[in-house]
Structure formats: structure tokens, C-alpha cells
Enzyme design. Structure first.
Site, PDB file in Angstrom:
ATOM      1  N   TRP A  11      74.965   2.251  26.478  1.00  0.00           N
ATOM      2  CA  TRP A  11      74.916   0.914  25.889  1.00  0.00           C
ATOM      3  C   TRP A  11      76.287   0.476  25.416  1.00  0.00           C
ATOM      4  CZ3 TRP A  11      73.406  -3.423  26.586  1.00  0.00           C
ATOM      5  CH2 TRP A  11      72.945  -4.351  25.652  1.00  0.00           C
ATOM      6  N   ARG A  33      84.874  10.027  21.248  1.00  0.00           N
ATOM      7  CA  ARG A  33      85.447  11.220  20.634  1.00  0.00           C
ATOM      8  C   ARG A  33      85.816  12.265  21.675  1.00  0.00           C
ATOM      9  NH1 ARG A  33      80.359  11.562  18.293  1.00  0.00           N
ATOM     10  NH2 ARG A  33      81.347  11.451  16.247  1.00  0.00           N
ATOM     11  N   ALA A 148      70.770  -0.890  29.634  1.00  0.00           N
ATOM     12  CA  ALA A 148      72.226  -0.831  29.718  1.00  0.00           C
ATOM     13  C   ALA A 148      72.733  -1.019  31.150  1.00  0.00           C
ATOM     14  CB  ALA A 148      72.722   0.500  29.155  1.00  0.00           C
ATOM     15  N   LYS A 199      58.823  -0.726  18.581  1.00  0.00           N
ATOM     16  CA  LYS A 199      58.534  -0.908  20.013  1.00  0.00           C
ATOM     17  C   LYS A 199      58.808   0.369  20.791  1.00  0.00           C
ATOM     18  CE  LYS A 199      62.908  -1.152  21.687  1.00  0.00           C
ATOM     19  NZ  LYS A 199      63.502  -0.516  22.892  1.00  0.00           N
ATOM     20  N   ARG A 263      63.453   5.102  28.756  1.00  0.00           N
ATOM     21  CA  ARG A 263      63.344   6.532  28.438  1.00  0.00           C
ATOM     22  C   ARG A 263      62.100   6.807  27.599  1.00  0.00           C
ATOM     23  NH1 ARG A 263      69.061   5.743  27.951  1.00  0.00           N
ATOM     24  NH2 ARG A 263      68.939   5.499  25.696  1.00  0.00           N
ATOM     25  N   VAL A 287      69.162  10.091  24.660  1.00  0.00           N
ATOM     26  CA  VAL A 287      68.324   9.896  23.480  1.00  0.00           C
ATOM     27  C   VAL A 287      67.140   8.988  23.800  1.00  0.00           C
ATOM     28  CG1 VAL A 287      68.257   8.933  21.150  1.00  0.00           C
ATOM     29  CG2 VAL A 287      70.251  10.242  21.896  1.00  0.00           C
ATOM     30  N   GLU A 289      64.836   7.074  21.406  1.00  0.00           N
ATOM     31  CA  GLU A 289      64.751   6.801  19.971  1.00  0.00           C
ATOM     32  C   GLU A 289      63.319   6.835  19.445  1.00  0.00           C
ATOM     33  OE1 GLU A 289      67.058   6.765  17.898  1.00  0.00           O
ATOM     34  OE2 GLU A 289      68.919   5.985  18.739  1.00  0.00           O
TER      35      GLU A 289
END
Length: 340
Positions: A11, A33, A148, A199, A263, A287, A289
Site C-alpha cells: 500500500w 528500513r 494496492a 469490515k 487477504r 498482513v 488485519e
């Protein structure tokens, strides 16, 4: 305007591409990072780990120095936090420690903080009280129905920026509202953020229903009654229930519960197929969420005495207390009620 995106996941990379299509060369910075990830992006022209197949604008500046990423911004620029919900607290704390002037800050994550059930803006406010140097920052959330990969490819999309700051909303619109992306504004942070959290849990439920071949009628029931749960919780927390009827509520719910790129939906499908949650998450690679925030949403609902049976059952399935089949039986065995 300069735009800095913190987090080079799918994203973050997609929204950096969208900004770069509008801003001048060098004005969009994407921080990671991981220096090896940035080297790979520089070499191939795409983020193969998170957004394969999408060529990124060459004007995006790749950044590995966190301090530089923050301190390049003025009070007229925009900082985008594109970390998952689990990384929001640490990231915003680092930002606030480094900030020397007011910043315009938005985040893209959807969910609640585990253990506390705090919304993203509440996490930011907590960290702001601990690390602020007397500077007044403007902050908000950018949310809505968006995969994304499609955003990165420049396909049509509509999102909502939520903030009590009108100027921040205008800055976000200036950064991203062009071409195939529309940005609407809202002052209902609670409604927008809770819609994005709930959601994801409901999408897992829809995936389970589809995986068990329960039919389109069942899917429609899950989405409709799930939306009612979302609206009840938003109202109880202090948001506007009508926000749930917009992009960040029903719009995002439809996309996440029915789209093959979702996902969370995939988690539901694979749970229905009998796979264990650890196995599913290991294969997913990214991930989901809804898995992370299901318990937090359930805890918040219990605390506020809000009835959310579908959400509660998903918490029980994800924690291993119920099988998907037993959850369906319990939901269908509930007493008759007036539709509200």
C-alpha cells in the site's frame, strides 16, 4: 508539495506511485528500513516483494534514513504512515520525537490496537501526549475500498480522508486527487476508522461462507447484517452511523468481502477448507488485519454492550474455540429478532 511515505509495503508503494504521478520529480519520498529492498526497487524499477508487476515512477526518491525522511518536510507538506496497525505506535512515536515544526500526518492502516482496542487516531493521540514538544500537528486517516495492486497500476479508485483539520484534507486531496483517483473528505475519524477495522473481520466471515459453499443468499445476509453490526458499534463509540454507508464502510466491505485480491477473504476461504490459522498466515506472506483485530473489536463491543454476533463468532473461530461449521450453526440458531 513534498510527500513522504513511511513503509514500502504494497500500500505504501502504491500510494507513492499515485503521488508521484502528480508531484514534481524528487518531491515524493518512499522510506523503508530495509536497504536491500530499496536497492532491489532501484535495480528493477518495481517492488517485487510486495507489488510485483507494477513499474514505479522513476521520480520517487528512495530513502533509508528515517530522520532525513521526516526533516525534509515543512508545515505545508504531507507525511503518510503506511505501516500496518501493529507498527503505528512505534512509528508515530519516532516521528513526534524528530518533528521540529507542525506536520500534516495521515495513516493508511486499518484495525484496532490489540489489548487496548484503541483506534488508530487514539493511538496517535496517546503517543502525542508522551512525545510531543508542544507542536500542534494535523492528523487524519486515508481509507476506502482499494486494492494496492490496482492503485499502483493507476486504475480508478475513490477514497476518503478523515480529519478534523480542513487544511489537512485539502493537502491530501492536492497530493492524491487526480487522474483515476478521487479523494472525498470527512470529519468523522471514528466512523471511518471503525468501518475499516470491522469490515476486515466481516470479510473473513464472508470468505468462510463462500468456502463452505453456503451460496449467494448467505453472503448477502452476512454483508447486510455485518453492516448493521458496524453501524451499531460506530454509534456507540461516538461516530456517525451514516459514515458506514459510504466508501469506508459499505464500499470497503463489499470490496474486501468479495474481491479475489482480499487477504481477509482468503483467510476465510482457507479456514473453511480446514486449514489451520498458523498455516494460512504462513502461506499468506502478508498482513491480514482482520485476524489481528477481531479480538480487539470483540472486546470493544463487549465493553460498550454492543451486540455483534457475526463479529463475535469470527473471534471464536480465529481463536480456535469454534469450527467454521459450528459458527454457522450458532448464527443460524439465534432467536428471531426485529431487523434493526
Amino acid at each position: 508539495m513534498k510527500v513522504t511515505i513511511l513503509g514500502a509495503g504494497a500500500w505504501g508503494t502504491a500510494i507513492a506511485s499515485q503521488a508521484a504521478r502528480q508531484q514534481s520529480a524528487g518531491d515524493v519520498s518512499l522510506w523503508s528500513r530495509d536497504p536491500s529492498q530499496l536497492l532491489e526497487i532501484e535495480k528493477t524499477g518495481e517492488n517485487q516483494a510486495y507489488l510485483p508487476g507494477i513499474k514505479l515512477p522513476k521520480s520517487i526518491k528512495l530513502e533509508n534514513d528515517f530522520s532525513n525522511a521526516i526533516q525534509r518536510l515543512s508545515s505545508n507538506d504531507l507525511l503518510v504512515i503506511a505501516t500496518p496497525m501493529s507498527g503505528l505506535s512505534q512509528t508515530i512515536a519516532q516521528v513526534l520525537k524528530l518533528a521540529k515544526q507542525p506536520l500534516n500526518i495521515i495513516w493508511l492502516c486499518k484495525g484496532l490496537e490489540p489489548n487496548t482496542s484503541l483506534l488508530p487516531h487514539q493511538v496517535v493521540e496517546r503517543e502525542n501526549s508522551l512525545h510531543n514538544h508542544g507542536i500542534k500537528h494535523a492528523y487524519g486517516a486515508l481509507s476506502g475500498p482499494s486494492f494496492a495492486h490496482e492503485v499502483g497500476a493507476g486504475m480508478p479508485c475513490a477514497l476518503t480522508v478523515a480529519s478534523t483539520s480542513t487544511s489537512l484534507c485539502e493537502i491530501v486531496q492536492a497530493a492524491f486527487h487526480h487522474g483515476n483517483m478521487r479523494i472525498y473528505s470527512s470529519d468523522d475519524l471514528i466512523g471511518v476508522e471503525l468501518g475499516g477495522a470491522v469490515k476486515n473481520v466481516l470479510a473473513i466471515a464472508a470468505g468462510i461462507g463462500d468456502g463452505l459453499n453456503l451460496g449467494l443468499n448467505a453472503r448477502a445476509a452476512v454483508l447486510t447484517r455485518g453492516l448493521a453490526e458496524m453501524m451499531r458499534l460506530v454509534k456507540a463509540v461516538g461516530g456517525k452511523s451514516e459514515t458506514c454507508m459510504g466508501l469506508t464502510g459499505v464500499g470497503d466491505l463489499i470490496l474486501t468481502a468479495t474481491g479475489d485480491l482480499s487477504r481477509n477473504r482468503r483467510v476465510g476461504l482457507e479456514l473453511a477448507a480446514g486449514k489451520s490459522l498458523p498455516e494460512i498466515l504462513a502461506n499468506l506472506g502478508h498482513v491480514a488485519e482482520g485476524v489481528l483485530c477481531a479480538a480487539a473489536v470483540g472486546d470493544l463491543a463487549k465493553r460498550l454492550d454492543v451486540e455483534m454476533p457475526i463479529t463475535a463468532m469470527m473471534g471464536d473461530v480465529l481463536s480456535g474455540q469454534l469450527t467454521p461449521q459450528d459458527a454457522v450453526k450458532k448464527l443460524m440458531g439465534r432467536d428471531p429478532k426485529i431487523e434493526t
